[in-house]
Enzyme design. Structure first.
Site, PDB file in Angstrom:
ATOM      1  N   HIS A 264       0.817  -1.204   0.000  1.00 15.09           N
ATOM      2  CA  HIS A 264       0.000   0.000   0.000  1.00 15.09           C
ATOM      3  C   HIS A 264       0.857   1.264   0.000  1.00 15.09           C
ATOM      4  O   HIS A 264       0.336   2.374  -0.089  1.00 15.09           O
ATOM      5  CB  HIS A 264      -0.928  -0.035   1.214  1.00 15.09           C
ATOM      6  CG  HIS A 264      -1.909   1.096   1.258  1.00 15.09           C
ATOM      7  ND1 HIS A 264      -2.401   1.695   0.122  1.00 15.09           N
ATOM      8  CD2 HIS A 264      -2.471   1.739   2.284  1.00 15.09           C
ATOM      9  CE1 HIS A 264      -3.225   2.654   0.471  1.00 15.09           C
ATOM     10  NE2 HIS A 264      -3.288   2.714   1.783  1.00 15.09           N
ATOM     11  N   CYS A 265       2.200   1.112   0.071  1.00 15.04           N
ATOM     12  CA  CYS A 265       3.021   2.306   0.260  1.00 15.04           C
ATOM     13  C   CYS A 265       3.929   2.624  -0.927  1.00 15.04           C
ATOM     14  O   CYS A 265       3.744   3.644  -1.589  1.00 15.04           O
ATOM     15  CB  CYS A 265       3.865   2.150   1.524  1.00 15.04           C
ATOM     16  SG  CYS A 265       2.855   2.045   3.006  1.00 15.04           S
ATOM     17  N   ILE A 266       4.901   1.765  -1.201  1.00 13.86           N
ATOM     18  CA  ILE A 266       5.961   2.138  -2.151  1.00 13.86           C
ATOM     19  C   ILE A 266       5.431   2.383  -3.579  1.00 13.86           C
ATOM     20  O   ILE A 266       5.847   3.347  -4.219  1.00 13.86           O
ATOM     21  CB  ILE A 266       7.116   1.099  -2.141  1.00 13.86           C
ATOM     22  CG1 ILE A 266       7.607   0.857  -0.699  1.00 13.86           C
ATOM     23  CG2 ILE A 266       8.276   1.545  -3.025  1.00 13.86           C
ATOM     24  CD1 ILE A 266       8.099   2.095   0.039  1.00 13.86           C
ATOM     25  N   ASP A 269       2.566   5.830  -2.746  1.00 12.43           N
ATOM     26  CA  ASP A 269       2.898   7.148  -2.184  1.00 12.43           C
ATOM     27  C   ASP A 269       3.668   8.050  -3.155  1.00 12.43           C
ATOM     28  O   ASP A 269       3.405   9.262  -3.215  1.00 12.43           O
ATOM     29  CB  ASP A 269       3.680   7.000  -0.875  1.00 12.43           C
ATOM     30  CG  ASP A 269       2.916   6.155   0.143  1.00 12.43           C
ATOM     31  OD1 ASP A 269       1.723   5.891  -0.080  1.00 12.43           O
ATOM     32  OD2 ASP A 269       3.523   5.756   1.149  1.00 12.43           O
TER      33      ASP A 269
END
Ligand code: NAD
Length: 413
Positions: A264-266, A269
């Site tokens: 869900h991040c790299i 974002d």
């Protein structure tokens, strides 16, 4: 004691961020109300079954049974809390642009229940200005008329699921608030649960720092993915090169190649950063290029694996090992293995997968390691995968994780 003096914390969103925060706060003697709008998850949690690998059922049950924690779908419980943290997802929409719908919904849902002296903190990852321009106006417009002195801060979460060393307590936390009193209160809150709460001058600094941290990882992974392809064409083992470069005691940090980036991040974002740049009339060209390189990796891996199969086999059977986006978790969000599978299928392969931490993925089930295949791809090195069984059967393996280095029949990326 009034709600605002209470040591009661309400956490909106009980996922990979919210539930570990809840348990860390319980450990620091907070009473925690975990609010989530997903009924089945709330029931699961209250039944003592943790949906997050890093939180054991034992820990969860202990917190519930001593009345220190409960999950609920009832946002009115926010009224009891002196601190409210927002930990809901901040995904991308169909155009791969920031989708703050869930964050707006969460702000809207808590607004009627914030009361005098409540501290509201956003932990969700987003672009600079999200707290000031989106969350605060929603809460101020929808809060009870008599509620005064609401405090606001941004403290982006840095949790690393599956990490045995770094956790909520020992990972320093950045805090940027809208005014001095909010900053003081947010520092006191995080000071009660973390070893180090670090003050920054504005919420925008904290929000931007979070995007920088994750974009740093994206571009370095892209660099090593590109470098791997350059080395491969010359028959150079990239891992030996990375190990060699790592002997430099300063100015170098090792990153390893892989199927791509997931979670869900790299992958997500940095696109908040590129979007934010466009809103400001700029272009984050370097970040966009890194994103494209990582997106090209699943096809590169598919081509490499199929090149290992005898050309006479029309529809090679390919077994993918590990579909979660990283080892130690069952999280398949944005996993690059989706694209890997699609590329393999597009080239006529019959594809199955095995992952001890994932039972069903995209409508298909994990197979056993006995599934007959022409080549296996280790996409994610999940604990508990008995890959040696495949090696002893003489099956060719493309290892994208550098975990079987030097073994017979195994090629590394
Ligand atoms: N997962 C990570 O490793 C990680 C690390 C650092 C930061 N973050 C950031 O933290 C935020 C949360 O991510 P996550 O991984 O915990 O997500 P998650 O999907 O694991 O959990 C989020 C939870 O929020 C609930 N939810 C959604 N909308 C809601 C609403 N309006 N009201 C109440 N509950 C709602 C969902 O049902 C879900 O249970 C995101 O901004 C993410 O970028 C995640």
């Amino acid at each position: 004691m009034s709600a605002q003096q209470s040591k009661i914390l309400a956490i909106i969103g009980q996922g990979y961020v919210g539930l570990p925060l809840a348990m860390a706060a319980v450990d620091a003697d907070w009473t925690v109300i975990g609010i989530d709008n997903f009924v089945a998850k709330v029931e699961q949690i209250n039944g003592g079954s943790s949906p997050v690998e890093d939180i054991s059922d034992t820990k969860l049950k202990a917190a519930i049974s001593r009345g220190a924690y409960k999950a609920t779908t009832d946002f009115s419980e926010v009224a009891q809390a002196s601190v409210v943290t927002i930990c809901v997802p901040t995904p991308l929409d169909d155009k791969r642009e920031p989708d703050l719908t869930l964050l707006r919904n969460a702000a809207m849902a808590i607004a009627p229940y914030v009361s005098n002296e409540t501290l509201v903190i956003s932990e969700s990852t987003s672009y600079p200005g999200t707290l000031r321009d989106i969350i605060i106006p929603i809460i101020n417009q929808n809060k009870p008329k008599d509620s005064k002195n609401i405090y606001f801060a941004s403290a982006p979460e840095r949790v690393n699921p599956g990490d045995a060393i770094w956790n909520q307590k020992n990972t320093p936390r950045l805090i940027g608030a809208i005014d001095q009193e909010s900053q003081k209160r947010a520092l006191a809150f995080y000071g009660s649960i973390c070893d180090a709460a670090i003050s920054v001058s504005t919420p925008e600094i904290a929000e931007a720092a979070k995007l920088l941290e994750n974009t740093f990882r994206l571009v370095n992974i892209a660099l090593i993915n590109e470098f791997t392809q350059l080395c491969s064409t010359s028959g150079i083992n990239v891992h030996e090169v990375i190990d060699a470069a790592s002997s430099k005691p300063y100015g170098f940090m090792p990153f390893r190649p892989g199927v791509g980036v997931g979670g869900h991040c790299i992958p997500v974002d940095p696109l908040y950063l590129t979007w934010w740049a466009r809103q400001n009339g700029s272009k984050a060209a370097f970040v966009e290029s890194a994103d494209s390189i990582n997106h090209a990796m699943p096809k590169y891996v598919a081509d490499r694996a199929l090149s290992m199969v005898d050309a006479s086999i029309q529809n090679p059977k390919v077994l993918i090992l590990g579909v979660a986006y990283k080892p130690g978790v069952g999280d398949v969000r944005e996993t690059p293995v989706s694209e890997l599978r699609a590329h393999l299928k597009a080239q006529g392969a019959e594809v199955a997968w095995h992952d001890p931490l994932v039972s069903v993925w995209e409508g298909t089930k994990s197979v056993s390691l006995d599934w007959e295949c022409d080549v296996a791809i280790i996409a994610t090195n999940q604990p508990g995968m008995k890959v040696t069984e495949l090696i002893s059967k003489g099956i060719q393996i493309l290892d994208c994780t550098n975990s079987l280095n030097g073994q017979k029949g195994v090629s590394s990326l």
